[in-house]
Design an enzyme around this catalytic site. Structure first.
Site, PDB file in Angstrom:
ATOM      1  N   ARG A  10       0.818  -1.220   0.000  1.00 12.86           N
ATOM      2  CA  ARG A  10       0.000   0.000   0.000  1.00 12.86           C
ATOM      3  C   ARG A  10       0.850   1.268   0.000  1.00 12.86           C
ATOM      4  O   ARG A  10       0.323   2.368  -0.136  1.00 12.86           O
ATOM      5  CB  ARG A  10      -0.932  -0.009   1.207  1.00 12.86           C
ATOM      6  N   CYS A  11       2.164   1.110   0.154  1.00 14.96           N
ATOM      7  CA  CYS A  11       3.078   2.256   0.232  1.00 14.96           C
ATOM      8  C   CYS A  11       3.744   2.494  -1.121  1.00 14.96           C
ATOM      9  O   CYS A  11       4.390   1.601  -1.675  1.00 14.96           O
ATOM     10  CB  CYS A  11       4.134   1.984   1.302  1.00 14.96           C
ATOM     11  N   SER A  12       3.621   3.701  -1.647  1.00 12.75           N
ATOM     12  CA  SER A  12       4.197   4.002  -2.957  1.00 12.75           C
ATOM     13  C   SER A  12       5.724   3.903  -2.938  1.00 12.75           C
ATOM     14  O   SER A  12       6.325   3.453  -3.917  1.00 12.75           O
ATOM     15  CB  SER A  12       3.762   5.389  -3.429  1.00 12.75           C
ATOM     16  N   ARG A  15       6.587   0.221  -3.045  1.00 13.60           N
ATOM     17  CA  ARG A  15       6.359  -0.301  -4.396  1.00 13.60           C
ATOM     18  C   ARG A  15       7.469   0.138  -5.347  1.00 13.60           C
ATOM     19  O   ARG A  15       7.943  -0.645  -6.176  1.00 13.60           O
ATOM     20  CB  ARG A  15       4.997   0.135  -4.934  1.00 13.60           C
TER      21      ARG A  15
END
Length: 114
Positions: A10-12, A15
């Site tokens: 969920r963390c950019s 990712r």
């Protein structure tokens, strides 16, 4: 080379770090979604030691749970205990290889250990 990433999908930033690892030639990536499979306190301590970080340096200071549990952010032992109980407190992403470990913030820091 094998690289392990403690990843939160969920963390950019997490990712982006994973994308960099997967694009690196010759790197086999193991993804650990640490929010699903909470690491034990001793695992967290060993990882932070490998990265040369004190627990307070790997603490996500903006998480609401800090206030909820009354965490003393100056007490490294308490921080490790809290990270084991609430892994959301662990800064992300963390990349580990035989060369060392880094918090991949910014994501390009992941390249330092491959």
């Amino acid at each position: 080379m094998k690289a392990t990433i403690w990843h939160n999908p969920r963390c950019s930033k997490s990712r982006a770090a994973l994308d960099l690892l997967e694009a690196a030639p010759g790197v086999e990536v193991e993804v650990i979604e640490y929010l699903k499979s909470s690491p034990k306190r001793d695992e967290i301590a060993a990882l932070l030691s490998k990265a040369g970080l004190a627990p307070r340096e790997a603490l996500r200071k903006g998480e609401a749970i800090i206030k909820e549990i009354g965490l003393d952010t100056g007490d490294d032992a308490a921080i490790l205990d809290a990270m084991a109980q609430h892994p959301i407190l662990i800064e992300r992403a963390i990349v580990i290889t035989d060369k060392g470990a880094v918090i991949a913030r910014p994501p390009e820091r992941a390249l330092e250990v491959i």
